[in-house]
Structure formats: structure tokens, C-alpha cells
Design an enzyme around this catalytic site. Sequence first.
Site, short mmCIF file in Angstrom:
data_model
loop_
_atom_site.label_atom_id
_atom_site.label_comp_id
_atom_site.label_asym_id
_atom_site.label_seq_id
_atom_site.Cartn_x
_atom_site.Cartn_y
_atom_site.Cartn_z
N LYS A 109 15.63 55.61 99.08
CA LYS A 109 15.05 54.34 99.52
C LYS A 109 14.78 54.50 101.01
O LYS A 109 15.71 54.64 101.81
CB LYS A 109 16.04 53.22 99.32
CG LYS A 109 16.31 52.85 97.85
CD LYS A 109 17.50 51.92 97.77
CE LYS A 109 17.66 51.29 96.40
NZ LYS A 109 18.99 50.64 96.28
N LYS A 115 11.48 54.59 90.51
CA LYS A 115 12.06 53.33 90.06
C LYS A 115 11.30 52.22 90.74
O LYS A 115 11.37 52.07 91.95
CB LYS A 115 13.52 53.27 90.54
CG LYS A 115 14.57 53.18 89.46
CD LYS A 115 15.96 53.16 90.07
CE LYS A 115 16.38 51.79 90.54
NZ LYS A 115 17.85 51.68 90.78
N HIS A 155 20.93 40.68 90.92
CA HIS A 155 19.47 40.51 90.81
C HIS A 155 19.09 39.38 89.87
O HIS A 155 17.91 39.10 89.69
CB HIS A 155 18.80 41.80 90.34
CG HIS A 155 18.86 42.90 91.35
ND1 HIS A 155 18.53 44.19 91.06
CD2 HIS A 155 19.22 42.89 92.66
CE1 HIS A 155 18.69 44.93 92.14
NE2 HIS A 155 19.11 44.17 93.12
N ASP A 175 21.70 51.32 86.17
CA ASP A 175 22.29 51.28 87.50
C ASP A 175 23.47 50.33 87.43
O ASP A 175 23.29 49.12 87.32
CB ASP A 175 21.26 50.79 88.53
CG ASP A 175 21.82 50.76 89.95
OD1 ASP A 175 23.02 51.10 90.13
OD2 ASP A 175 21.07 50.39 90.88
N SER A 216 21.69 44.39 96.82
CA SER A 216 22.97 45.09 96.64
C SER A 216 22.99 46.27 97.61
O SER A 216 23.02 47.43 97.22
CB SER A 216 23.14 45.55 95.19
OG SER A 216 22.19 46.53 94.87
N GLN A 259 23.95 45.94 86.87
CA GLN A 259 22.76 45.45 87.55
C GLN A 259 21.43 45.76 86.87
O GLN A 259 20.54 44.91 86.83
CB GLN A 259 22.75 46.02 88.97
CG GLN A 259 21.62 45.56 89.86
CD GLN A 259 21.76 46.14 91.27
OE1 GLN A 259 22.57 45.67 92.05
NE2 GLN A 259 20.98 47.15 91.58
N GLU A 260 21.29 46.99 86.34
CA GLU A 260 19.96 47.39 85.84
C GLU A 260 20.04 48.20 84.55
O GLU A 260 20.87 49.11 84.45
CB GLU A 260 19.23 48.25 86.89
CG GLU A 260 19.09 47.55 88.22
CD GLU A 260 18.47 48.45 89.28
OE1 GLU A 260 17.87 49.49 88.94
OE2 GLU A 260 18.60 48.10 90.47
N GLU A 314 23.36 55.42 87.53
CA GLU A 314 23.33 55.31 88.99
C GLU A 314 24.54 54.50 89.47
O GLU A 314 24.92 53.52 88.83
CB GLU A 314 22.03 54.60 89.37
CG GLU A 314 21.83 54.37 90.85
CD GLU A 314 20.50 53.62 91.10
OE1 GLU A 314 19.54 53.80 90.30
OE2 GLU A 314 20.44 52.85 92.06
N ASP A 370 23.21 56.13 94.88
CA ASP A 370 22.36 55.22 95.67
C ASP A 370 23.19 54.72 96.85
O ASP A 370 23.08 55.25 97.95
CB ASP A 370 21.89 54.07 94.76
CG ASP A 370 21.22 52.95 95.51
OD1 ASP A 370 20.88 53.12 96.69
OD2 ASP A 370 21.01 51.86 94.93
N HIS A 402 12.06 51.62 94.88
CA HIS A 402 11.77 50.35 95.55
C HIS A 402 13.08 49.66 95.93
O HIS A 402 14.16 50.21 95.71
CB HIS A 402 10.98 49.45 94.59
CG HIS A 402 11.79 49.05 93.38
ND1 HIS A 402 11.47 48.01 92.54
CD2 HIS A 402 12.97 49.56 92.88
CE1 HIS A 402 12.40 47.90 91.60
NE2 HIS A 402 13.29 48.82 91.78
N ARG A 403 13.00 48.43 96.46
CA ARG A 403 14.17 47.57 96.64
C ARG A 403 13.96 46.31 95.80
O ARG A 403 12.84 46.03 95.38
CB ARG A 403 14.32 47.15 98.11
CG ARG A 403 14.50 48.24 99.12
CD ARG A 403 15.71 49.11 98.95
NE ARG A 403 16.99 48.49 98.78
CZ ARG A 403 18.08 48.75 99.51
NH1 ARG A 403 17.99 49.59 100.52
NH2 ARG A 403 19.24 48.22 99.22
N SER A 404 15.03 45.56 95.63
CA SER A 404 14.87 44.34 94.84
C SER A 404 14.00 43.30 95.56
O SER A 404 13.30 42.52 94.93
CB SER A 404 16.23 43.75 94.47
OG SER A 404 17.02 43.60 95.63
N GLU A 448 13.57 42.08 89.77
CA GLU A 448 12.78 43.31 89.59
C GLU A 448 11.88 43.25 88.37
O GLU A 448 11.42 44.27 87.85
CB GLU A 448 13.72 44.53 89.55
CG GLU A 448 14.49 44.68 90.88
CD GLU A 448 15.19 46.01 91.05
OE1 GLU A 448 15.32 46.76 90.05
OE2 GLU A 448 15.61 46.31 92.18
P1 PGA Z 1 18.76 46.59 95.90
O1 PGA Z 1 18.92 47.15 94.44
O2 PGA Z 1 17.39 46.86 96.35
O3 PGA Z 1 19.08 45.12 95.73
O4 PGA Z 1 19.81 47.29 96.74
C1 PGA Z 1 18.32 48.29 93.98
C2 PGA Z 1 19.33 49.32 93.54
O5 PGA Z 1 20.55 49.10 93.66
O6 PGA Z 1 18.93 50.38 93.09
ZN ZN Z 2 21.12 51.15 92.87
#
Ligand code: PGA
Ligand code: ZN
Length: 423
Positions: free
Chosen positions: A341, A392, A157, A244, A45, A165-166, A289, A316, A369-371, A207
Site C-alpha cells: 500500500k 486487491k 469496514h 484478510d 484498519s 474483515q475481508e 492476510e 499487511d 487499495h485502501r478502504s 470496499e
Molecule cells: P484498510 O484495509 O485500508 O482499512 O487498512 C485494507 C486492508 O486491511 O487490507
Molecule cells: Zn489488510
Amino acid sequence: QIVDIHGREILDSRGNPTIEVEVTAQTETTGKKITAIESVPSGASTGKFEAVELRDGNPRYFGLGVLNVVDHINNRIRKELLGMNVLDQVKIDRRIIELDGTDNKENLGANATLGVSLACASCAAKALDMPLFRYLGGTNAKRLPRPMMNVINGGVHAANLLDFQEFMIVPVSASTFSEALRMGAEVYHYLKLLLHEDGMLTAVGDEGGFAPDLHTADEVFRYLTKAVEKAGYKPGEDIAFAMDAAASELYDEERDVYIFPGEEVIRSADEMISLYEHLIDEYPLISIEDGLNEEAWEGWQKLKQRIGDRVMLVGDDLFVTNSKRIRCGIELDAANAVLVKVNQIGTLTEAMDAIELCHRAGYQSIISHRSGETEGSFISDLAVAVNSGYIKSGAPCRGERTAKYNELLRIEEQLTLAKFEKR
Ligand code: PGA
Ligand code: ZN
């Protein structure tokens, strides 16, 4: 002195190609050679304003190959940096930025620049025989980050119907990192049990969190609450929640609304804010987030005014670890925390500048981190180096996620003052 730089194509945790870089330096006095390896993660994302991740675009790996990027590392960047002092991180990063010559690293690729930048830092730490966190943070590196563990995965994800998403758990009563990790892992296992008892799948998403067919945030938080209680903890007091929304992924620009395909509803920005208010009222939610779209500065201002004193509002996709955008957010009073990131910006120096900027403004930083991840754990050392409040790194599950948490356990043993600061 840097005597060699070598990039290669490896696989990330999703099975897609990414970059790994080896940097070799030779000490002038003894002639001893030191090599360090670091790698580059990749998002799903991704924010619109992130530095450019270059891909080959030919039939190999469905266009996702990175051999062009490897070529940039092994030729242009290598030539530019050979002979430089590996301890000169800022100078190295500046040279890389100048060589690229663009605002968003589209020339060399942020995956090329970041791989080299991180491997140089790692090599320098090794050359000095220092732990990486100590090299990066100096004597002031003393605080471990509190983990935000993504235990329910949705959005892009996971292949479920969950639109956000999270959903994360944050062990707030833990006084050390190892205690926080244990608490989080215990809740994670109870959550698995509860989902299984209700006949839901417990396969995990990108994740490491579960990806059950739940539809709404309310349903998820009810499960999280139950799992926390089952594990013998008090929701809020011991374990708080974070989410998130990754709202840029839900946003429809033409209609200026947020589309929830799983839930089958559409929300305006105001309705999004009202939903968050409801969630904060009902559950111990301490951090949201990307609650709104990455370009909705006015919406973020409204969000900040309405709930900014009750939760962390984390940018983010909004900030993409870019000092210019963070400065804009600070001026507009649009948030109060930044997700960091390293691959969003493409060099270590720029990422550390962004962190410094947000700390000065009283913003929290969350190292992330990233996904799509690798087995590397650079971000754990970075989080300690800058005394970041949070990290995270997904659920306490899947090797590329636990690699980061396990590195923090090692660092904790080395720090005498490793207790968390009081929240
Ligand atoms: P991404 O997701 O690494 O797929 O961008 C992580 C996030 O959105 O925090
Ligand atoms: Zn995010």
C-alpha cells in the site's frame, strides 16, 4: 522542470478529507507545460507501524481535515522541489524524505509526501507521452495482476457482526485480466441473489462487498462456494478464495488473545492457526492476510511452519510496505507474501524498493487499495509496472473500486503479452 506543485483537500470514498496534488512541469525545449493529478487513499484498519497520516485535529470534519497537510505541500515541499527535473523520481523522493527528516514521515505527513511523489511520476509519464505503467516499469512491464475481489466485508469496514474483515474471490482459471474480471463480477451478482433469497441485506460495505449479518468464516465460505457454483464455475479450479483476517484489529494485548465480538468467542494464537487449518481443509482458500497480530513475529513463524506451504501468508499490518520490516520477515521466515500500500510508506521510490525486495526473496507481492479510496488508478499501473501477481481493489462495485479494474482493462488492450502467467 517542475514549475508548480499544488495540493488541495478533496473527499475520499467514505466522505472524509484526503489529499490531491497537481504537479506542473515545463519542457525546456518547447516550453510546453504538462500537469498531472494524483490523490492519496486512507485506511480504516491502519497498521501501528505505518507512516503517519497527518490530520488537522480541529473541529472541521471532526478533526479529519488536511489543510495543514495542504500547507506543507504548497509551501515547504513546493519550495524544495521547484526547478527539479520531474524525471528524477528517486532524487525527488529522497529530497522529500530528507526534508521530512523522520522515520515515519510524521513531520510533513505521509499523505503530503505520497501525493507529491505520485503526481511527479504521473507528470513525468505525461511529459514523455508514455503510459504510466510503461514509464514506471520500462520494457519489462508485461504482466497483469490477478484480481482478489473483496465480496464480503466485515470487521471495521462494515457495521455487521462479521469479525474477519475481508472475504475475497480469486478467478484462478482465467487466462486474461478481462476474463478474470468478468468471472468475478458474475459470481458477485450470484452472491447478491443468494443473500437476497435468504432475506439478508445486500447493501455494500466500504470496499463494495456485501455486508450481511453472517458471523463465522465457515458461513461466508459456504455462501461463496454456492455463488461460484451457481455462476457455473468450479470452486478451487476456477475460483479460489482469499481472506484478510486483519487480526491486529481483533487482538487484545493485555490478555494475549483474539476477541471475536460477533461470534462471541475468544481465540489464542494457536487456536487461530487451527481455525485457518480447518478453513484450508474445507475450502479452496489460497491466501490469508494478517492472520495474526502485527507484532507477533513468533506466531507468524509458527503460522508459516504449519501452513506456509499450503497458502500465501500475506503481511499487511505486519510489513506496512516497509523494507526494514519486510527484511525482518524474510530473515525470520515469517511469511511468503507482502501487501503493498503506497500510503503506508509515503513515497513511490520506497514502495518500489519494498516490492523489489520481496520479489528477490521469492515473496509474492499484492498491490492494494485502501478502504478509503479516490477515483485515481495509480496502483493499477504500478501493479503492471512491477509485474505483481495480484491486485486487491475490492468488489467489482463502487466507482472508486472499479476505477482500478477499468484502468487494467485499458492497459490490457495496450499489452500484447497480457496473458497471465500460469499459477
Ligand atoms: P484498510 O484495509 O485500508 O482499512 O487498512 C485494507 C486492508 O486491511 O487490507
Ligand atoms: Zn489488510
